[in-house]
Design an enzyme around this catalytic site. Sequence first.
Site, PDB file in Angstrom:
ATOM      1  N   GLN A  22       0.854  -1.154   0.230  1.00  0.00           N
ATOM      2  CA  GLN A  22      -0.177   0.003  -0.087  1.00  0.00           C
ATOM      3  C   GLN A  22       0.891   1.003   0.045  1.00  0.00           C
ATOM      4  O   GLN A  22       0.346   2.438  -0.233  1.00  0.00           O
ATOM      5  CB  GLN A  22      -1.113  -0.058   1.152  1.00  0.00           C
ATOM      6  CG  GLN A  22      -0.234  -0.018   2.527  1.00  0.00           C
ATOM      7  CD  GLN A  22      -1.111   0.145   3.772  1.00  0.00           C
ATOM      8  OE1 GLN A  22      -1.710  -1.112   3.955  1.00  0.00           O
ATOM      9  NE2 GLN A  22      -1.789   1.246   4.122  1.00  0.00           N
ATOM     10  N   CYS A  57      -5.157   0.512   3.572  1.00  0.00           N
ATOM     11  CA  CYS A  57      -5.235  -0.989   3.969  1.00  0.00           C
ATOM     12  C   CYS A  57      -6.741  -1.411   3.537  1.00  0.00           C
ATOM     13  O   CYS A  57      -6.754  -2.573   3.170  1.00  0.00           O
ATOM     14  CB  CYS A  57      -4.839  -0.965   5.449  1.00  0.00           C
ATOM     15  SG  CYS A  57      -5.938  -0.062   6.610  1.00  0.00           S
ATOM     16  N   HIS A  90      -6.431  -1.047  11.356  1.00  0.00           N
ATOM     17  CA  HIS A  90      -5.859  -1.809  10.122  1.00  0.00           C
ATOM     18  C   HIS A  90      -6.671  -2.745   9.488  1.00  0.00           C
ATOM     19  O   HIS A  90      -7.313  -3.396  10.316  1.00  0.00           O
ATOM     20  CB  HIS A  90      -4.579  -2.111  10.457  1.00  0.00           C
ATOM     21  CG  HIS A  90      -3.599  -2.554   9.463  1.00  0.00           C
ATOM     22  ND1 HIS A  90      -3.338  -2.019   8.154  1.00  0.00           N
ATOM     23  CD2 HIS A  90      -2.801  -3.878   9.019  1.00  0.00           C
ATOM     24  CE1 HIS A  90      -2.369  -2.556   7.512  1.00  0.00           C
ATOM     25  NE2 HIS A  90      -2.206  -3.529   8.083  1.00  0.00           N
TER      26      HIS A  90
END
Length: 336
Positions: free
Chosen positions: A110, A116, A252
Site C-alpha cells: 500500500q 489498507c 488496520h
Amino acid sequence: MINKRYISALAGIFVLSVFAAASYAQERASDDVKDQVARVQNAIKEKGANWTAGETAVASLPREDWRYLVGLNFEPVGAPPAPLVAAAGLPVSLDWRDLNGNFVTAPRNQKKCGSCWAFAMTGGLESYILRTQNKPGTDIDLSEQVLVSCSGTGSCGGGRLSAAFLKKTGLPLESAYPYTATNGDCSAAAPGWQGSAYKIGNWGSVPQDLESIKAALVNYGPLPIAMMVYEDFMYYKTGVYSYTTGKKLGGHAVLLVGYDDAGQYFIVKNSWDSGWGEKGFFRIAYSQLENEVSFGLSAIAYYDSKADGFPASGFNPEAASMRTAPIFETAAGWTR
C-alpha cells in the site's frame, strides 16, 4: 578576485560534509531501529509471547510514515450478518493458500497511503474470483486504485470495510488504473473499465467471535478483517503475534486466509509487501480477539448466492453442504 581553487575547495568541503551528515543520520537511524528491536525482544521475553521481532522493511521507515501503513475507520459495517452454514464440526485447521490449490494472491504494497482497507477488500475479491470460478493459482491482480479513487469508500486518509461498490460496480484489472498511492481521480482510469469489472454476488458482516469467524472463513473463503495496530507489530518477523509493547498506531484492515486450532492462531495476509513478516503474511493468536488488538472488530464475507447455497428464496442447506464437502473431505481426520 576570489581564487577559483579556493571556491572549488569550499565546494568540495561542503559536499563531503553533506555526505557525512547523511551517513551519520543513516547510522543513527540504524542504531535506533536496533535499539527498538531489542526493546521489543525484551518485551516478548518478559510476557512469554511466541513470536520474533527484527528489522523489517517497515521498521526502518521514518516513524511519521507509520501512520500511512494503517488507515481503517472503525465504523459499523453497513450490512446484515452473512448467513453461516451450520456444520457438524469445523476443520481443526484451514489455509486457503493450500486447499487443493492456492486461492490467495500475493501480498501487495500500500506504500505511503492509508489504503489498507482497499487492499484487504481487493485481496478478498481476488480470492472470491479464484474460489467461485475454481481457478486456484491464477495470477489475477485487480485495481486497488479504482477502489480508492472511484468508490467513495475511503481515501489515502483512511476508509471502511464496505463492499457495496464491489457488488454494484466491481473492480477491473490493475492495468486499468495502476496503483499510485495517492487519492487520484476516477477519470484517470481506462475508459470503459466498468465493462470488464469483477463483482461479488453479495456480502455481509461477520460477528467478532472465534467460531463465527472460522465458519465464515470455511464457507466463504478469505475475509477482509480489522485489527488495531501497535508499534511492536512493525517489527514482526515470524511466529504467532500477540501484543507486547508500544503505542497504538491505528486501525488496520487485512485479509484472513486461515486458522490453526492446535497452534491457536489465525493466518493473515498483510499489505506491506513481502519484506515484512512471513513473506508478507503473519500469524496472530486467537487471544487477540479479546484484548487491545481487538482482532475481528470488523469483518466482512463475500458470497455467491447460488454457489454458496443462498439463493434469493433463502438458505439452501443441500447446496451449502455440497459446496463445503470437498473442504471436509480434504480435511479428513482434522475434525474434532
